[in-house]
Design a protein around this motif. Structure first.
Motif, PDB file in Angstrom:
ATOM      1  N   SER A 254      24.642  71.200 -31.884  1.00  0.00           N
ATOM      2  CA  SER A 254      24.382  70.612 -30.600  1.00  0.00           C
ATOM      3  C   SER A 254      24.977  71.453 -29.619  1.00  0.00           C
ATOM      4  N   ALA A 255      26.212  71.702 -29.530  1.00  0.00           N
ATOM      5  CA  ALA A 255      26.743  72.293 -28.453  1.00  0.00           C
ATOM      6  C   ALA A 255      26.333  73.872 -28.352  1.00  0.00           C
ATOM      7  N   HIS A 256      25.938  74.380 -29.521  1.00  0.00           N
ATOM      8  CA  HIS A 256      25.474  75.683 -29.589  1.00  0.00           C
ATOM      9  C   HIS A 256      23.930  75.785 -28.926  1.00  0.00           C
ATOM     10  N   LEU A 257      22.963  74.956 -29.406  1.00  0.00           N
ATOM     11  CA  LEU A 257      21.729  74.937 -29.016  1.00  0.00           C
ATOM     12  C   LEU A 257      21.559  74.692 -27.548  1.00  0.00           C
ATOM     13  N   ILE A 258      22.440  73.824 -26.800  1.00  0.00           N
ATOM     14  CA  ILE A 258      22.502  73.629 -25.407  1.00  0.00           C
ATOM     15  C   ILE A 258      22.693  74.496 -24.381  1.00  0.00           C
ATOM     16  N   GLN A 259      23.353  75.713 -24.878  1.00  0.00           N
ATOM     17  CA  GLN A 259      23.834  76.913 -24.097  1.00  0.00           C
ATOM     18  C   GLN A 259      24.022  76.658 -22.841  1.00  0.00           C
ATOM     19  N   SER A 260      25.267  75.931 -22.773  1.00  0.00           N
ATOM     20  CA  SER A 260      25.706  75.681 -21.326  1.00  0.00           C
ATOM     21  C   SER A 260      26.362  76.845 -20.926  1.00  0.00           C
ATOM     22  N   GLN A 261      26.138  76.992 -19.518  1.00  0.00           N
ATOM     23  CA  GLN A 261      26.798  78.159 -18.846  1.00  0.00           C
ATOM     24  C   GLN A 261      27.852  77.944 -17.760  1.00  0.00           C
ATOM     25  N   GLN A 284      32.245  75.381 -23.906  1.00  0.00           N
ATOM     26  CA  GLN A 284      31.826  76.135 -22.543  1.00  0.00           C
ATOM     27  C   GLN A 284      32.845  75.408 -21.474  1.00  0.00           C
ATOM     28  N   PRO A 285      34.203  75.985 -21.349  1.00  0.00           N
ATOM     29  CA  PRO A 285      35.295  75.334 -20.620  1.00  0.00           C
ATOM     30  C   PRO A 285      35.045  75.375 -19.083  1.00  0.00           C
ATOM     31  N   GLN A 286      34.082  76.216 -18.753  1.00  0.00           N
ATOM     32  CA  GLN A 286      33.686  76.436 -17.555  1.00  0.00           C
ATOM     33  C   GLN A 286      32.495  75.532 -16.812  1.00  0.00           C
ATOM     34  N   ILE A 287      32.328  74.506 -17.659  1.00  0.00           N
ATOM     35  CA  ILE A 287      31.208  73.411 -17.164  1.00  0.00           C
ATOM     36  C   ILE A 287      31.829  73.033 -15.814  1.00  0.00           C
ATOM     37  N   ASP A 334      21.778  70.715 -14.986  1.00  0.00           N
ATOM     38  CA  ASP A 334      21.528  71.756 -15.649  1.00  0.00           C
ATOM     39  C   ASP A 334      20.933  71.846 -16.907  1.00  0.00           C
ATOM     40  N   ARG A 335      21.915  71.073 -17.629  1.00  0.00           N
ATOM     41  CA  ARG A 335      21.668  70.805 -19.084  1.00  0.00           C
ATOM     42  C   ARG A 335      21.831  69.185 -19.508  1.00  0.00           C
ATOM     43  N   ILE A 336      20.851  68.726 -20.415  1.00  0.00           N
ATOM     44  CA  ILE A 336      20.909  67.375 -20.805  1.00  0.00           C
ATOM     45  C   ILE A 336      20.811  67.376 -22.468  1.00  0.00           C
ATOM     46  N   LEU A 337      21.857  66.644 -22.915  1.00  0.00           N
ATOM     47  CA  LEU A 337      21.972  66.315 -24.334  1.00  0.00           C
ATOM     48  C   LEU A 337      21.423  64.976 -24.722  1.00  0.00           C
ATOM     49  N   LEU A 338      20.135  64.970 -25.188  1.00  0.00           N
ATOM     50  CA  LEU A 338      19.943  63.287 -25.551  1.00  0.00           C
ATOM     51  C   LEU A 338      20.188  62.985 -26.920  1.00  0.00           C
ATOM     52  N   ASP A 339      20.972  62.422 -27.333  1.00  0.00           N
ATOM     53  CA  ASP A 339      21.245  61.835 -28.695  1.00  0.00           C
ATOM     54  C   ASP A 339      20.934  60.627 -29.129  1.00  0.00           C
ATOM     55  N   ALA A 340      19.519  60.769 -29.069  1.00  0.00           N
ATOM     56  CA  ALA A 340      18.659  59.334 -29.170  1.00  0.00           C
ATOM     57  C   ALA A 340      19.049  58.334 -30.230  1.00  0.00           C
ATOM     58  N   PRO A 341      19.034  57.018 -29.914  1.00  0.00           N
ATOM     59  CA  PRO A 341      19.101  55.930 -30.775  1.00  0.00           C
ATOM     60  C   PRO A 341      18.129  56.065 -31.911  1.00  0.00           C
ATOM     61  N   CYS A 342      18.678  55.991 -33.231  1.00  0.00           N
ATOM     62  CA  CYS A 342      17.522  56.175 -34.114  1.00  0.00           C
ATOM     63  C   CYS A 342      17.916  55.351 -35.389  1.00  0.00           C
ATOM     64  N   LEU A 380      15.910  63.718 -14.362  1.00  0.00           N
ATOM     65  CA  LEU A 380      17.275  64.004 -14.241  1.00  0.00           C
ATOM     66  C   LEU A 380      17.356  65.395 -14.336  1.00  0.00           C
ATOM     67  N   LEU A 381      16.711  66.200 -15.028  1.00  0.00           N
ATOM     68  CA  LEU A 381      16.930  67.695 -15.465  1.00  0.00           C
ATOM     69  C   LEU A 381      16.276  68.643 -14.438  1.00  0.00           C
ATOM     70  N   LYS A 382      17.197  69.409 -13.647  1.00  0.00           N
ATOM     71  CA  LYS A 382      16.684  70.534 -12.719  1.00  0.00           C
ATOM     72  C   LYS A 382      15.616  71.280 -13.344  1.00  0.00           C
ATOM     73  N   PRO A 383      14.408  71.825 -12.422  1.00  0.00           N
ATOM     74  CA  PRO A 383      13.691  72.752 -12.800  1.00  0.00           C
ATOM     75  C   PRO A 383      14.024  73.948 -13.455  1.00  0.00           C
ATOM     76  N   GLY A 384      13.931  74.589 -14.535  1.00  0.00           N
ATOM     77  CA  GLY A 384      14.331  75.548 -15.156  1.00  0.00           C
ATOM     78  C   GLY A 384      15.543  75.120 -16.079  1.00  0.00           C
ATOM     79  N   GLY A 385      16.006  73.723 -16.114  1.00  0.00           N
ATOM     80  CA  GLY A 385      16.854  73.266 -17.084  1.00  0.00           C
ATOM     81  C   GLY A 385      16.493  73.245 -18.510  1.00  0.00           C
ATOM     82  N   THR A 386      17.525  72.969 -19.102  1.00  0.00           N
ATOM     83  CA  THR A 386      17.343  72.756 -20.822  1.00  0.00           C
ATOM     84  C   THR A 386      17.568  71.433 -21.200  1.00  0.00           C
ATOM     85  N   LEU A 387      16.765  70.600 -22.113  1.00  0.00           N
ATOM     86  CA  LEU A 387      17.241  69.295 -22.707  1.00  0.00           C
ATOM     87  C   LEU A 387      17.049  69.618 -24.121  1.00  0.00           C
ATOM     88  N   VAL A 388      18.087  69.196 -24.630  1.00  0.00           N
ATOM     89  CA  VAL A 388      18.216  69.160 -26.000  1.00  0.00           C
ATOM     90  C   VAL A 388      17.883  67.754 -26.645  1.00  0.00           C
TER      91      VAL A 388
END
Length: 451
Positions: A254-261, A284-287, A334-342, A380-388
């Motif tokens: 997940s941390a690799h796929l979200i590609q936080s900057q 990405q310590p500079q979040i 800018d980035r959202i990780l949704l680890d959905a209940p399943c 809640l996601l910005k335009p141009g943002g990424t959701l995983v």
């Protein structure tokens, strides 16, 4: 001259806490799961709290989890030994015999110790009159152990150790791979560590483990380390300082796929227990800000504990992901990780009780909850943002079909492919559980069109 016991001494003795009986506690946990619908995560920690020795806690967990993995076969074999079912107040003894049979068949605990400790457990369970039954049944099963091991089971739930409804879903979704999935589900899970790349390289971590006499191997291109033998992770070099954490290989993607900057504002939805929250911060310590949300306050405590151990900071909110306006500050991410209940059908080997607690009708309900959360979080996601979007499920209804429907309903949502075969007709990356690899997991990466 014989002296009569002093009544004051008797009172003091009665007030002292009685020593715990591990087999009695195992029986209590087993019955709490199979009869009362409690999860192992609820019942087992309560029982383990009575033990200071980590070895006792480990044995208790091994017995309880082992019974859940082998439940249909153990139950079938046990019922054939009983002239009549153990019901009502005697039901706890059924759990005790399941625990005993599991130890006889699947552990190295000497048979005489299994029988003796199980008989002693009758006292702790307030059933001293049942000692003879427990002794007789277990000794008989010990004598017939080779037959019990070699016995062939014809009924699918007993043969495959999976409930019929789940087996049918796996066979329909994976006609060529369902048996491999079942075999992986029935295996002991490997122990994966995550290296904290912000404080050491993976090579340095493995060198430290090697110096401590722990056999470990790097796996993949990321932060994952596989231990050859499970152990008490709190004793590993650097673990209590946050240099290492426990996290499955598949979950670490997940941390690799979200590609936080640097400078990103990141949201982790359904964040507990916080492994992915911490990994994204390590990666990405500079979040600029990490916000973690979970529905249950008690589970958020686990997130904070993980953050504190590693020395990380995040803003925590206790709230319903399907109603974000109750906790959201109106600043987009800018980035959202949704680890959905399943359904957790990808991590059955870690939670074997889920096979017997989950029902077929639950899948449609979970898919509806996932859809509601995805629709609610998207604004809640910005335009141009990424959701995983992530689940620890292997069922298409919760994964590729869920994302395909969302893409069709959401004009500004676009698929950001993870691999070559990741296309809108079957979006995302489905990982299946591997006996010596990661858990079953699903990922889909979506981007929001610029306004």
């Amino acid at each position: 001259m014989n002296r009569r016991p002093n009544s004051n001494n008797r009172s003091r003795n009665q007030g002292r806490p009685q020593p715990r009986n591990l087999r009695a506690d195992a029986a209590t946990v087993i019955i709490a799961v199979i009869d009362q619908g409690q999860s192992m995560g609820q019942a087992l920690p309560k029982a383990q709290a009575g033990y200071a020795d980590g070895r006792d806690k480990g044995l208790l967990a091994e017995i309880c989890y082992g019974v859940m993995r082998q439940l249909p076969q153990l139950d079938t074999q046990l019922r054939r030994q009983l002239s009549q079912p153990l019901n009502g107040k005697k039901r706890i003894l059924h759990g005790l015999l399941l625990a005993g049979l599991y130890q006889l068949k699947h552990t190295r605990v000497p048979a005489h110790a299994v029988v003796a400790e199980s008989v002693n457990a009758c006292l702790a369970l307030r059933a001293p009159g049942m000692k003879g039954l427990i002794n007789g049944v277990l000794r008989n099963m010990e004598r017939e152990l080779d037959t019990l091991i070699d016995e062939q089971f014809e009924a699918e739930p007993v043969k495959t150790l999976h409930p019929g409804w789940l087996l049918k879903r796996l066979q329909a979704a994976y006609p060529q791979q369902w048996q491999e999935i079942v075999d992986a589900n029935n295996a002991q899970p490997p122990l994966w560590l995550r290296n904290n790349r912000s404080v050491q390289t993976r090579e340095q971590a493995i060198a430290r483990l090697d110096e401590a006499g722990v056999d470990a191997r790097p796996m993949g291109d990321g932060d994952a380390i596989l231990l050859d033998t499970p152990c008490d992770v709190t004793a590993l070099p650097g673990f209590m300082d946050g240099d290492l954490s426990v996290q499955d290989l598949s979950a670490q993607m997940s941390a690799h796929l979200i590609q936080s900057q640097p400078g990103d504002r990141v949201l982790d939805v359904c964040a507990a227990p916080g492994g992915k929250t911490c990994h994204m911060l390590e990666h990405q310590p500079q979040i600029s800000e990490m916000v973690a949300v979970d529905l249950e306050a008690k589970r958020l405590e686990r997130v904070q504990q993980n953050l504190d151990r590693i020395g990380l900071q995040a803003t925590l909110h206790c709230g319903d992901a399907s109603h974000p306006y109750q906790w959201w500050d109106k600043q987009q991410f800018d980035r959202i990780l949704l680890d959905a209940p399943c359904s957790a059908t990808g991590v059955i080997r870690r939670n074997p009780d889920s096979k017997w607690l989950r029902r077929d009708a639950d899948i449609a309900k979970l898919a509806e909850v996932q859809s509601d959360i995805l629709q609610a979080i998207w604004p809640l996601l910005k335009p141009g943002g990424t959701l995983v979007y992530a689940t620890c499920s292997v069922l298409p209804e919760e994964n590729a079909e869920q994302i395909k429907a969302f893409l069709q309903q959401t004009p500004d949502a676009m698929l950001s492919p993870i691999h070559q075969q990741d296309v809108s007709e079957r979006p995302g990356l489905q990982l299946l559980p591997q006996a010596d690899g990661g858990d079953g997991f699903y990922y889909a990466r979506l981007s929001k069109a610029d306004s």
